[in-house]
Design a protein around this motif. Structure first.
Motif, PDB file in Angstrom:
ATOM      1  N   ILE A 171      -9.968   3.863  -1.405  1.00  0.00           N
ATOM      2  CA  ILE A 171     -10.953   2.931  -1.947  1.00  0.00           C
ATOM      3  C   ILE A 171     -10.277   1.606  -2.250  1.00  0.00           C
ATOM      4  N   SER A 172     -10.831   0.530  -1.720  1.00  0.00           N
ATOM      5  CA  SER A 172     -10.379  -0.821  -2.022  1.00  0.00           C
ATOM      6  C   SER A 172     -11.435  -1.460  -2.912  1.00  0.00           C
ATOM      7  N   VAL A 173     -11.040  -1.851  -4.134  1.00  0.00           N
ATOM      8  CA  VAL A 173     -12.033  -2.242  -5.132  1.00  0.00           C
ATOM      9  C   VAL A 173     -12.024  -3.719  -5.504  1.00  0.00           C
ATOM     10  N   GLY A 174     -11.021  -4.475  -5.071  1.00  0.00           N
ATOM     11  CA  GLY A 174     -10.948  -5.858  -5.505  1.00  0.00           C
ATOM     12  C   GLY A 174     -10.033  -6.017  -6.703  1.00  0.00           C
ATOM     13  N   ARG A 175      -9.496  -7.181  -6.868  1.00  0.00           N
ATOM     14  CA  ARG A 175      -8.441  -7.413  -7.857  1.00  0.00           C
ATOM     15  C   ARG A 175      -8.862  -6.996  -9.259  1.00  0.00           C
ATOM     16  N   PRO A 211      -8.707  10.210  -5.015  1.00  0.00           N
ATOM     17  CA  PRO A 211      -8.542   9.266  -3.900  1.00  0.00           C
ATOM     18  C   PRO A 211      -7.472   8.230  -4.211  1.00  0.00           C
ATOM     19  N   ILE A 212      -6.987   7.580  -3.161  1.00  0.00           N
ATOM     20  CA  ILE A 212      -6.085   6.447  -3.333  1.00  0.00           C
ATOM     21  C   ILE A 212      -6.936   5.221  -3.651  1.00  0.00           C
ATOM     22  N   VAL A 213      -6.730   4.631  -4.812  1.00  0.00           N
ATOM     23  CA  VAL A 213      -7.502   3.475  -5.249  1.00  0.00           C
ATOM     24  C   VAL A 213      -6.569   2.279  -5.382  1.00  0.00           C
ATOM     25  N   VAL A 214      -6.884   1.214  -4.677  1.00  0.00           N
ATOM     26  CA  VAL A 214      -6.064   0.004  -4.726  1.00  0.00           C
ATOM     27  C   VAL A 214      -6.977  -1.197  -4.925  1.00  0.00           C
ATOM     28  N   ASP A 215      -6.394  -2.275  -5.447  1.00  0.00           N
ATOM     29  CA  ASP A 215      -7.161  -3.508  -5.553  1.00  0.00           C
ATOM     30  C   ASP A 215      -7.525  -4.022  -4.163  1.00  0.00           C
ATOM     31  N   TYR A 216      -6.518  -4.213  -3.354  1.00  0.00           N
ATOM     32  CA  TYR A 216      -6.727  -4.663  -1.980  1.00  0.00           C
ATOM     33  C   TYR A 216      -5.906  -3.788  -1.044  1.00  0.00           C
ATOM     34  N   ALA A 217      -6.524  -3.325   0.016  1.00  0.00           N
ATOM     35  CA  ALA A 217      -5.839  -2.527   1.025  1.00  0.00           C
ATOM     36  C   ALA A 217      -5.477  -3.412   2.217  1.00  0.00           C
ATOM     37  N   PRO A 218      -4.429  -3.047   2.952  1.00  0.00           N
ATOM     38  CA  PRO A 218      -4.180  -3.703   4.243  1.00  0.00           C
ATOM     39  C   PRO A 218      -5.238  -3.220   5.230  1.00  0.00           C
ATOM     40  N   GLN A 219      -6.379  -3.872   5.203  1.00  0.00           N
ATOM     41  CA  GLN A 219      -7.577  -3.320   5.822  1.00  0.00           C
ATOM     42  C   GLN A 219      -7.407  -3.020   7.307  1.00  0.00           C
ATOM     43  N   LEU A 220      -6.772  -3.896   8.046  1.00  0.00           N
ATOM     44  CA  LEU A 220      -6.628  -3.658   9.482  1.00  0.00           C
ATOM     45  C   LEU A 220      -5.774  -2.425   9.749  1.00  0.00           C
ATOM     46  N   GLU A 221      -4.687  -2.258   8.996  1.00  0.00           N
ATOM     47  CA  GLU A 221      -3.820  -1.098   9.177  1.00  0.00           C
ATOM     48  C   GLU A 221      -4.551   0.183   8.805  1.00  0.00           C
ATOM     49  N   ILE A 222      -5.310   0.154   7.710  1.00  0.00           N
ATOM     50  CA  ILE A 222      -6.056   1.336   7.301  1.00  0.00           C
ATOM     51  C   ILE A 222      -7.136   1.670   8.328  1.00  0.00           C
ATOM     52  N   PHE A 280       0.849  -1.188   0.000  1.00  0.00           N
ATOM     53  CA  PHE A 280       0.000   0.000   0.000  1.00  0.00           C
ATOM     54  C   PHE A 280       0.888   1.243   0.000  1.00  0.00           C
ATOM     55  N   PRO A 281       0.517   2.292  -0.740  1.00  0.00           N
ATOM     56  CA  PRO A 281       1.334   3.513  -0.801  1.00  0.00           C
ATOM     57  C   PRO A 281       1.122   4.417   0.417  1.00  0.00           C
ATOM     58  N   PHE A 282       1.627   3.984   1.555  1.00  0.00           N
ATOM     59  CA  PHE A 282       1.445   4.769   2.773  1.00  0.00           C
ATOM     60  C   PHE A 282       2.037   6.167   2.654  1.00  0.00           C
ATOM     61  N   ASP A 283       3.029   6.336   1.782  1.00  0.00           N
ATOM     62  CA  ASP A 283       3.635   7.654   1.619  1.00  0.00           C
ATOM     63  C   ASP A 283       2.663   8.662   1.019  1.00  0.00           C
ATOM     64  N   ARG A 284       1.558   8.201   0.453  1.00  0.00           N
ATOM     65  CA  ARG A 284       0.561   9.115  -0.116  1.00  0.00           C
ATOM     66  C   ARG A 284      -0.434   9.616   0.924  1.00  0.00           C
ATOM     67  N   LEU A 285      -0.451   9.051   2.097  1.00  0.00           N
ATOM     68  CA  LEU A 285      -1.334   9.545   3.148  1.00  0.00           C
ATOM     69  C   LEU A 285      -0.815  10.904   3.614  1.00  0.00           C
ATOM     70  N   ASP A 286      -1.706  11.896   3.646  1.00  0.00           N
ATOM     71  CA  ASP A 286      -1.254  13.274   3.872  1.00  0.00           C
ATOM     72  C   ASP A 286      -1.660  13.859   5.210  1.00  0.00           C
ATOM     73  N   GLY A 287      -2.225  13.046   6.103  1.00  0.00           N
ATOM     74  CA  GLY A 287      -2.541  13.536   7.438  1.00  0.00           C
ATOM     75  C   GLY A 287      -3.969  14.006   7.616  1.00  0.00           C
ATOM     76  N   ARG A 288      -4.714  14.159   6.539  1.00  0.00           N
ATOM     77  CA  ARG A 288      -6.119  14.518   6.684  1.00  0.00           C
ATOM     78  C   ARG A 288      -6.905  13.328   7.238  1.00  0.00           C
ATOM     79  N   PRO A 289      -8.080  13.577   7.817  1.00  0.00           N
ATOM     80  CA  PRO A 289      -8.896  12.455   8.283  1.00  0.00           C
ATOM     81  C   PRO A 289      -9.101  11.445   7.154  1.00  0.00           C
ATOM     82  N   LEU A 290      -8.947  10.165   7.496  1.00  0.00           N
ATOM     83  CA  LEU A 290      -8.936   9.104   6.489  1.00  0.00           C
ATOM     84  C   LEU A 290     -10.297   8.432   6.432  1.00  0.00           C
ATOM     85  N   ILE A 291     -10.842   8.354   5.222  1.00  0.00           N
ATOM     86  CA  ILE A 291     -12.094   7.639   4.984  1.00  0.00           C
ATOM     87  C   ILE A 291     -11.757   6.379   4.209  1.00  0.00           C
TER      88      ILE A 291
END
Length: 208
Positions: A87-91, A104-115, A45-56
């Motif tokens: 957004i986690s959308v599936g493979r 938004p950050i769009v990924v196939d699968y996110a590390p859901q627990l960490e997010i 997951f591209p954690f470096d793209r998280l910018d500190g705003r509230p995360l949805i």
């Protein structure tokens, strides 16, 4: 239908506090809360793209992820708020979601627990896994129940006051933005109830 239930053990993936009141549960019924193993290998997951705003965090699970119009509505709603949407959308589904509002950050699968451990709110189809894992971290929910058991889980979200339910027929970006604005504040009643359920989830036993 009860004839199909095991006489040995019936195990519920929720804490008792999340369920409707039950009056005649058998002695072999057990509320265990969320089931997950945080030792699982998480997807990149591209954690470096998280910018500190509230995360949805927005997810429709693994079976409903082809419903791209819902992801577009999520993006439009969040683009007008000071938040960052994941957004986690599936493979393979993310390739069809370019140019969403607000980038938004769009990924196939996110590390859901960490997010979820960092999230301020979850937008979900009210699937049991995402719902319970969100509550484990005290994250309030916006539920859009689509099919199967989703309406029943959404009804429990509404009853527990840990989130808001928007029927799919009433969903639009304005309505979703309005609900998110009510759910997001640190002192919102939805967050407080989600945090109460977080304690219940952590005491319930889980996969152990």
């Amino acid at each position: 239908p009860d004839d199909s239930f095991s006489p040995l053990a019936q195990i519920a993936q929720m804490p008792r506090e999340f369920d409707f009141p039950r009056e005649q549960l058998p002695s072999n019924f057990h509320y265990l809360g969320p089931w997950f193993d945080d030792r699982d290998i998480a997807p990149p997951f591209p954690f470096d793209r998280l910018d500190g705003r509230p995360l949805i965090y927005g997810s429709l699970g693994t079976l409903q992820n082809s419903r791209h119009a819902y992801f577009q509505t999520m993006a439009e709603a969040c683009a007008m708020l000071d938040v960052q949407l994941v957004i986690s959308v599936g493979r393979g589904s993310g390739t069809h979601l370019s140019g969403l509002a607000g980038n938004p950050i769009v990924v196939d699968y996110a590390p859901q627990l960490e997010i979820l451990s960092r999230a301020a709110a979850t937008i979900t189809h009210a699937g049991m896994n995402t719902t319970q894992q969100s509550l484990y971290f005290g994250v309030p929910l916006v539920a859009i129940p689509l099919t199967h058991d989703h309406p029943a889980i959404a009804a429990r979200i509404e009853r527990s006051r840990a989130g808001v339910v928007i029927p799919p027929t009433e969903l639009n970006s304005s309505r979703l933005r309005e609900v998110l604005s009510a759910v997001l504040p640190q002192n919102s009643s939805y967050r407080q109830h989600a945090q109460e359920l977080s304690h219940a989830c952590r005491q319930a036993g889980g996969s152990e």
